[in-house]
Design a protein around this motif. Sequence first.
Motif, PDB file in Angstrom:
ATOM      1  N   VAL A  37      67.488  17.345  57.950  1.00  0.00           N
ATOM      2  CA  VAL A  37      67.721  15.974  58.394  1.00  0.00           C
ATOM      3  C   VAL A  37      66.602  15.305  58.249  1.00  0.00           C
ATOM      4  O   VAL A  37      66.420  14.138  57.863  1.00  0.00           O
ATOM      5  CB  VAL A  37      68.548  15.845  59.677  1.00  0.00           C
ATOM      6  N   VAL A  40      65.354  14.405  54.748  1.00  0.00           N
ATOM      7  CA  VAL A  40      66.119  13.243  54.420  1.00  0.00           C
ATOM      8  C   VAL A  40      65.478  11.836  55.046  1.00  0.00           C
ATOM      9  O   VAL A  40      65.408  10.927  54.395  1.00  0.00           O
ATOM     10  CB  VAL A  40      67.494  13.183  54.878  1.00  0.00           C
ATOM     11  N   ILE A  57      73.623   7.080  54.275  1.00  0.00           N
ATOM     12  CA  ILE A  57      73.105   8.333  53.763  1.00  0.00           C
ATOM     13  C   ILE A  57      73.014   9.335  54.716  1.00  0.00           C
ATOM     14  O   ILE A  57      73.174  10.558  54.341  1.00  0.00           O
ATOM     15  CB  ILE A  57      71.515   8.141  53.304  1.00  0.00           C
ATOM     16  N   PHE A  58      73.269   9.179  56.032  1.00  0.00           N
ATOM     17  CA  PHE A  58      73.435  10.081  57.297  1.00  0.00           C
ATOM     18  C   PHE A  58      74.628  10.744  57.222  1.00  0.00           C
ATOM     19  O   PHE A  58      75.108  11.806  57.334  1.00  0.00           O
ATOM     20  CB  PHE A  58      72.906   9.458  58.202  1.00  0.00           C
ATOM     21  N   PRO A  61      76.474  13.276  53.888  1.00  0.00           N
ATOM     22  CA  PRO A  61      76.152  14.662  53.979  1.00  0.00           C
ATOM     23  C   PRO A  61      76.604  15.475  55.314  1.00  0.00           C
ATOM     24  O   PRO A  61      76.675  16.664  55.191  1.00  0.00           O
ATOM     25  CB  PRO A  61      74.462  14.464  53.767  1.00  0.00           C
ATOM     26  N   HIS A 108      75.080  19.823  52.510  1.00  0.00           N
ATOM     27  CA  HIS A 108      74.417  18.703  53.193  1.00  0.00           C
ATOM     28  C   HIS A 108      73.099  18.214  52.306  1.00  0.00           C
ATOM     29  O   HIS A 108      72.774  17.021  51.855  1.00  0.00           O
ATOM     30  CB  HIS A 108      73.686  19.081  54.363  1.00  0.00           C
ATOM     31  N   SER A 112      72.823  14.569  50.269  1.00  0.00           N
ATOM     32  CA  SER A 112      71.566  13.727  50.657  1.00  0.00           C
ATOM     33  C   SER A 112      70.695  13.673  49.158  1.00  0.00           C
ATOM     34  O   SER A 112      70.389  12.623  49.007  1.00  0.00           O
ATOM     35  CB  SER A 112      70.626  14.758  51.507  1.00  0.00           C
TER      36      SER A 112
END
Length: 452
Positions: A37, A40, A57-58, A61, A108, A112
């Motif tokens: 995370v 990203v 975008i969060f 994924p 994920h 991403s």
Amino acid sequence: MKKILMGVAIITVMIACDTKKVEGPIVVTPEEFHTSVDKVIEIMIHDIFSPPVASRIFAYPNIAAYEIIALHNEDYLSLEGQVTDLAAIPKPEADLPINYQVAALVAHMELSKRLIFSENRMEAFRDSLYGVWKTKNTSVFDASKTYGLKVAEHVGTWMNKDNYAQTRTMPKFTVNSDDPTRWQPTPPAYMDGIEPHWNKIRPFVIDSAQQFKPTPPPVFSMEEGSDFYRELKEVYDVGQKITEIGDESEEIKIAKFWDCNPYVSVTRGHLMFATKKITPGAHWIGITKISCRKTDSDFDKTIFAYTKTSLAIADAFISCWDEKYRSNLIRPETLINQHIDDNWKPVLQTPPFPEYTSGHSVVSGAASTALTNIFGDDFAFDDDTETAYGLPIRSFTSFNQAADEAAISRMYGGIHYRVAIEVGLEQGRNLGDFVVNHLRMTTKKEMASIQN
């Protein structure tokens, strides 16, 4: 000859034992998901994504990772049929040696990577993990990777139908400079209004972008004594008072801590460049990480927390941006410069979109409601999200207290009227309540343990 043969035999046994030692279980830690995370977020800052786009975008994924966990862990329930148009993910083939946590992190990282520009940065991080996992157990890694990519493809196909691609080709926002009530681009960059069509993005949990439509702002009037003028004058007066004190002012510290504007432009002579900052959604994702670490949340609960929070944030942006371009209200900076003080500058740089309602307020209201539902009320935490940008840690006694401070920071920053803050916070909390009340992501037993 006997000695040679015995030596060969010993070496063969040693190699066999060595191989056996390497082929063990793959253990994936919550920290590896946090790092994914963080990577990203780092890339989003580099690529300069707008706050609404960052929320998208969060979300996707996290959903992909969560659905894999929910398939394997009976304490968690699939989002199929709960999130708009999401169908069940494909099930793995029988008897494959799949590590579902590896598969979740693979999904994920893959989604991403598809959603950012600097793919090579995500690939470098991904490949470093792949290298470690493969040395531990090749067959488990290969099966898990294949399945994670399969789920990423499934969620990616659903993701691509959310109207995002269509909004990329829609016309830019048209500024009506003849109407004194309407938003106008603000200094220093005078950028066009960003994401004027975000209300066309398919929502995740809410029924539509208009579901939490707030009350309209006060009727525009520059007459002294009118509700609107009082709102404007308060922004000016607060700004004057706290700038006289300077950077030692608590209000200025609060404003800067919650700035989270990825579009800040700095002018040096004839040169203009952007400074790097996170978005408001990313700040709340950072608070999610802090909360997971403080509670020693395991890998699966960590993904659960990120997913629930990111869904609330994503729908909050859709709801807020719907109102922003409907009311299309002019910013305080523009009116203060036109009618009160042409030399006045806000503490923070005004972001490039209409004023009402406050995005920080809506998003903070929604995110704090989701996090309170996960970790409980009166959850005290130290927020170090902004230390990477030279700002000190701030401490809060609850998520709601943090949301209140994030909201009022926009008044201290000189970029929002009080009504946009207060109504926006209510809008976000109402939306957050809807999200947590309409999503069943855990069994009753697990929810009880989470709340305790």
